[in-house]
Design a protein around this motif. Structure first.
Motif, PDB file in Angstrom:
ATOM      1  N   SER A  82       0.765  -1.060  -0.110  1.00 31.62           N
ATOM      2  CA  SER A  82      -0.102  -0.116   0.070  1.00 31.62           C
ATOM      3  C   SER A  82       0.817   1.157  -0.032  1.00 31.62           C
ATOM      4  CB  SER A  82      -0.692   0.124   1.057  1.00 31.62           C
ATOM      5  OG  SER A  82      -0.207  -0.035   2.476  1.00 31.62           O
ATOM      6  N   LYS A  83       0.231   2.341   0.064  1.00 26.51           N
ATOM      7  CA  LYS A  83       0.959   3.675  -0.241  1.00 26.51           C
ATOM      8  C   LYS A  83       0.321   4.786   0.265  1.00 26.51           C
ATOM      9  CE  LYS A  83      -0.652   4.978  -4.784  1.00 26.51           C
ATOM     10  NZ  LYS A  83      -1.356   6.141  -4.426  1.00 26.51           N
ATOM     11  N   PHE A  84       0.883   5.752   0.530  1.00 32.87           N
ATOM     12  CA  PHE A  84       0.374   7.099   1.022  1.00 32.87           C
ATOM     13  C   PHE A  84       0.239   8.116  -0.114  1.00 32.87           C
ATOM     14  CE2 PHE A  84       2.085   5.831   5.188  1.00 32.87           C
ATOM     15  CZ  PHE A  84       0.864   6.065   5.887  1.00 32.87           C
ATOM     16  N   SER A 101      -2.479  11.026   3.439  1.00 37.86           N
ATOM     17  CA  SER A 101      -3.654   9.901   3.612  1.00 37.86           C
ATOM     18  C   SER A 101      -3.310   8.835   2.711  1.00 37.86           C
ATOM     19  CB  SER A 101      -5.016  10.751   3.548  1.00 37.86           C
ATOM     20  OG  SER A 101      -5.919   9.673   3.562  1.00 37.86           O
ATOM     21  N   GLN A 102      -4.463   7.864   2.476  1.00 37.39           N
ATOM     22  CA  GLN A 102      -4.323   7.096   1.521  1.00 37.39           C
ATOM     23  C   GLN A 102      -5.490   6.928   0.831  1.00 37.39           C
ATOM     24  OE1 GLN A 102      -3.605   3.335   4.264  1.00 37.39           O
ATOM     25  NE2 GLN A 102      -2.014   3.188   3.046  1.00 37.39           N
ATOM     26  N   TYR A 103      -5.345   6.681  -0.526  1.00 36.86           N
ATOM     27  CA  TYR A 103      -6.416   6.681  -1.558  1.00 36.86           C
ATOM     28  C   TYR A 103      -6.649   5.454  -2.122  1.00 36.86           C
ATOM     29  CZ  TYR A 103      -9.208   8.594  -5.275  1.00 36.86           C
ATOM     30  OH  TYR A 103     -10.269   8.909  -6.473  1.00 36.86           O
ATOM     31  N   ASP A 104      -5.879   5.174  -3.215  1.00 39.22           N
ATOM     32  CA  ASP A 104      -6.422   3.977  -4.127  1.00 39.22           C
ATOM     33  C   ASP A 104      -5.959   2.595  -3.481  1.00 39.22           C
ATOM     34  OD1 ASP A 104      -3.999   5.090  -4.725  1.00 39.22           O
ATOM     35  OD2 ASP A 104      -4.000   4.148  -6.681  1.00 39.22           O
ATOM     36  N   LEU A 105      -4.717   2.760  -2.820  1.00 44.11           N
ATOM     37  CA  LEU A 105      -4.210   1.334  -2.425  1.00 44.11           C
ATOM     38  C   LEU A 105      -4.128   1.510  -0.847  1.00 44.11           C
ATOM     39  CD1 LEU A 105      -1.205   1.122  -4.621  1.00 44.11           C
ATOM     40  CD2 LEU A 105      -3.401  -0.215  -4.685  1.00 44.11           C
ATOM     41  N   GLY A 283     -16.331  16.525  -4.252  1.00 44.18           N
ATOM     42  CA  GLY A 283     -16.080  15.127  -4.629  1.00 44.18           C
ATOM     43  C   GLY A 283     -14.588  14.753  -4.456  1.00 44.18           C
ATOM     44  N   SER A 284     -14.239  13.354  -4.694  1.00 42.46           N
ATOM     45  CA  SER A 284     -12.822  13.260  -4.550  1.00 42.46           C
ATOM     46  C   SER A 284     -11.963  13.646  -5.624  1.00 42.46           C
ATOM     47  CB  SER A 284     -12.797  11.446  -4.536  1.00 42.46           C
ATOM     48  OG  SER A 284     -13.325  10.853  -5.733  1.00 42.46           O
ATOM     49  N   SER A 285     -12.582  13.970  -6.727  1.00 39.65           N
ATOM     50  CA  SER A 285     -11.831  14.729  -7.577  1.00 39.65           C
ATOM     51  C   SER A 285     -11.318  16.270  -7.219  1.00 39.65           C
ATOM     52  CB  SER A 285     -12.570  14.931  -8.811  1.00 39.65           C
ATOM     53  OG  SER A 285     -13.810  15.762  -8.865  1.00 39.65           O
ATOM     54  N   ASP A 286     -11.993  16.702  -6.184  1.00 42.53           N
ATOM     55  CA  ASP A 286     -11.693  18.171  -5.727  1.00 42.53           C
ATOM     56  C   ASP A 286     -10.330  18.146  -5.077  1.00 42.53           C
ATOM     57  OD1 ASP A 286     -13.976  19.154  -7.047  1.00 42.53           O
ATOM     58  OD2 ASP A 286     -15.311  18.818  -5.198  1.00 42.53           O
ATOM     59  N   TYR A 287      -9.815  16.927  -4.485  1.00 36.97           N
ATOM     60  CA  TYR A 287      -8.947  16.863  -3.637  1.00 36.97           C
ATOM     61  C   TYR A 287      -7.484  16.569  -4.351  1.00 36.97           C
ATOM     62  CZ  TYR A 287     -12.103  16.258   0.288  1.00 36.97           C
ATOM     63  OH  TYR A 287     -13.253  16.551   1.167  1.00 36.97           O
ATOM     64  N   ARG A 288      -7.482  16.413  -5.531  1.00 37.97           N
ATOM     65  CA  ARG A 288      -6.563  16.307  -6.561  1.00 37.97           C
ATOM     66  C   ARG A 288      -5.426  15.462  -5.729  1.00 37.97           C
ATOM     67  NH1 ARG A 288      -3.678  20.773  -7.096  1.00 37.97           N
ATOM     68  NH2 ARG A 288      -4.897  21.919  -5.133  1.00 37.97           N
ATOM     69  N   TYR A 289      -5.862  13.963  -5.536  1.00 37.25           N
ATOM     70  CA  TYR A 289      -4.748  13.213  -5.042  1.00 37.25           C
ATOM     71  C   TYR A 289      -3.611  13.024  -5.853  1.00 37.25           C
ATOM     72  CZ  TYR A 289      -8.198  11.931  -1.149  1.00 37.25           C
ATOM     73  OH  TYR A 289      -9.028  11.477  -0.122  1.00 37.25           O
ATOM     74  N   PHE A 290      -2.354  12.598  -5.252  1.00 43.77           N
ATOM     75  CA  PHE A 290      -1.383  12.035  -5.929  1.00 43.77           C
ATOM     76  C   PHE A 290      -0.280  11.439  -5.247  1.00 43.77           C
ATOM     77  CE2 PHE A 290       0.242  16.296  -5.449  1.00 43.77           C
ATOM     78  CZ  PHE A 290       1.449  15.924  -4.981  1.00 43.77           C
ATOM     79  N   PRO A 291       0.303  10.405  -5.265  1.00 46.36           N
ATOM     80  CA  PRO A 291       1.232   9.457  -4.430  1.00 46.36           C
ATOM     81  C   PRO A 291       2.035  10.577  -3.657  1.00 46.36           C
ATOM     82  CG  PRO A 291       1.373   8.391  -6.639  1.00 46.36           C
ATOM     83  CD  PRO A 291       0.436   9.778  -6.714  1.00 46.36           C
ATOM     84  N   GLU A 292       2.160  10.337  -2.287  1.00 45.85           N
ATOM     85  CA  GLU A 292       3.146  11.100  -1.463  1.00 45.85           C
ATOM     86  C   GLU A 292       4.687  10.891  -1.873  1.00 45.85           C
ATOM     87  OE1 GLU A 292       5.358  13.378   0.648  1.00 45.85           O
ATOM     88  OE2 GLU A 292       2.892  13.412   1.254  1.00 45.85           O
TER      89      GLU A 292
END
Length: 494
Positions: A82-84, A101-105, A283-292
């Motif tokens: 898993s990843k952050f 945080s953690q998103y897709d994994l 929505g989750s798209s507003d948070y612009r997740y990317f790997p830490e």
């Protein structure tokens, strides 16, 4: 010709909970700052949790262990890899302007927990609630608004960053919940499990456990979800239940009136017992997740997973099943005794000392719990040890003392401890179970109360209680109550 009244639409609620649980580690998730609650504002901070340029986070090993154990206890699949991720949003109490945080994994997903609902008759029904995911993340800080409990109406705001970087696990349920009662029980069972594991104290007053409710309604039989509304700001299980019940009624009334329900975040107002609109929901798209980029991915080996799994305690649901099937307790008794791990362990040690399980349950749930509540103590703080309680119960069952005498000496045992048997002997409180001794006492009582004796023999049989009381008074409560009743009944009929 009369027209049949239209059939009223029946609705059902679809509810899911997002629960943030603060982990009971001594230090924060990515730095060595203390997690102690109640310290002066902005004291437990450093360049790492404040997000200063050039600093690098390092994952607290204990956070990973606690998260994996929580996932295992919730029957989740633990991810070997898993990843952050960085979750971008901007708020004054978030010093980095993003949250790790953690998103897709996530570390754990695809689990469940079982809730148990006990009706007024003591009958239990069970239902499994799915767990979508459990992931690790850092907490944000805390805003303190002057002149109001929220931003609206305040004259100015201050920020306390002590909570920034405190480790959390977020547990997201499946939308399997259908009522406020089920939601409250889900949250309570989740807290029980985390407390049994020792990974969180679950203290809602200190913010260690915070629940956000997602709720929509739809006609019964419909498979498509309605518009989801989130409710925040609930600080008790009863508030969770009442907020959901209010929101169900509000949404049904809106649909019946042809009004549109908006996807939004609402707050629960305890004073007015209603939900009010706070903001439109991101929505989750507003948070612009990317790997830490500053944290390496996490790999949990099979050997490490087996080790952590072997360290799990017996959990509340397992205890309830065992108490009912092996000890013969009711669903209600099992539920009360297993609510707190220390109480359950106290009860089990009492039974192991030779006490009857039902009698031990009655003493723990009755007189002892009343004393704890009155004195604001935990069961580990009293002087009465479980083996002493077992000894006390054995004295009652052996007829050495009566239940009344046991209750009279209980306060001294609770505060001073010691041996129940020695206390009884030193005070001369052993029960009088000798028939000839009791017959002599009864004869004296009857001779001293000729008027009541005549009334009894003329049909006023309720006076039996009067004579029993007189015997107990004369023997200072030491007379065997069962034998006393038997002998009195014989003498009164003579």
């Amino acid at each position: 010709m009369t027209t049949a009244a239209p059939v009223k639409t029946q609705y059902e609620a679809v509810i899911g909970l997002e629960t943030h649980c603060q982990l009971s580690t001594d230090t924060k998730i990515f730095c060595n700052c203390s997690t102690e609650f109640g310290t002066p504002p902005n004291e437990n901070v450093c360049p790492i949790c404040m997000g200063m340029p050039g600093v690098l986070p390092v994952l607290n090993q204990k956070v990973l262990e606690y998260a994996v154990k929580a996932g295992l206890a919730l029957n989740c699949q633990i991810a070997p890899y898993s990843k952050f991720d960085r979750k971008q949003y901007f708020y004054p109490d978030l010093p980095k302007n993003y949250q790790i945080s953690q998103y897709d994994l996530p570390i754990a997903q695809h689990g469940w927990l079982e809730i148990e609902l006990v009706d007024d008759a003591g009958k239990a029904t069970r239902k499994k609630i799915g767990i979508t995911r459990l992931h690790m993340e850092e907490d944000a800080g805390k805003l303190v608004h002057a002149g109001s409990d929220r931003l609206s109406g305040s004259t100015y705001s201050l920020v306390d960053f002590n909570r920034t970087g405190v480790p959390l696990v977020e547990i997201v349920s499946e939308p399997d919940i259908r009522s406020g009662q089920e939601a409250a029980e889900y949250a309570q069972e989740l807290r029980r499990i985390l407390r049994y594991l020792g990974v969180s104290d679950g203290n809602m007053q200190e913010g260690s456990l915070r629940c956000d409710v997602n709720i929509s309604v739809r006609p019964v039989g419909e498979t498509k979800f309605g518009t989801k509304v989130e409710i925040k700001n609930m600080n008790s299980f009863s508030a969770i239940q009442r907020a959901i019940e209010y929101e169900i009624d509000r949404q049904i009334a809106a649909l019946e009136a042809g009004e549109r329900i908006f996807q939004e975040t609402r707050l629960w107002e305890e004073g007015s017992q209603r939900t009010i609109s706070m903001r439109s929901k991101e929505g989750s798209s507003d948070y612009r997740y990317f790997p830490e980029p500053d944290l390496a991915p996490i790999e949990v080996s099979a050997a490490q997973l087996d080790k952590w799994k072997s360290e799990l305690p017996e959990l509340p649901a397992q205890k309830r099943d065992r108490y009912e099937s092996e000890l013969g307790l009711s669903a209600y008794d099992a539920r009360v005794l297993t609510d707190d791990r220390t109480v359950a362990e106290y009860f089990e040690t009492t039974v192991a000392a030779g006490a009857n399980s039902k009698q031990a349950a009655n003493w723990v749930m009755g007189d002892i719990t009343a004393y704890l509540n009155n004195e604001k103590l935990t069961i580990s703080q009293i002087a009465l040890k479980p083996d002493t309680l077992g000894e006390l119960i054995s004295l009652i069952e052996a007829g050495t003392i009566s239940g009344k005498i046991a209750k009279e000496i209980l306060p001294e045992l609770l505060t001073k401890g010691g041996s129940a048997k020695q206390l009884v002997e030193s005070k001369g409180l052993t029960q009088i179970s000798d028939s000839s001794a009791l017959e002599t006492i009864i004869a004296e009582i009857l001779a001293a109360n000729p008027k009541e004796l005549e009334q009894y023999r003329n049909g006023k049989t309720k006076l039996l209680g009067f004579f029993v009381g007189q015997v107990m008074k004369k023997t200072s409560g030491r007379a065997d109550p069962v034998l006393t009743n038997q002998l009195l009944a014989q003498k009164l009929k003579a």
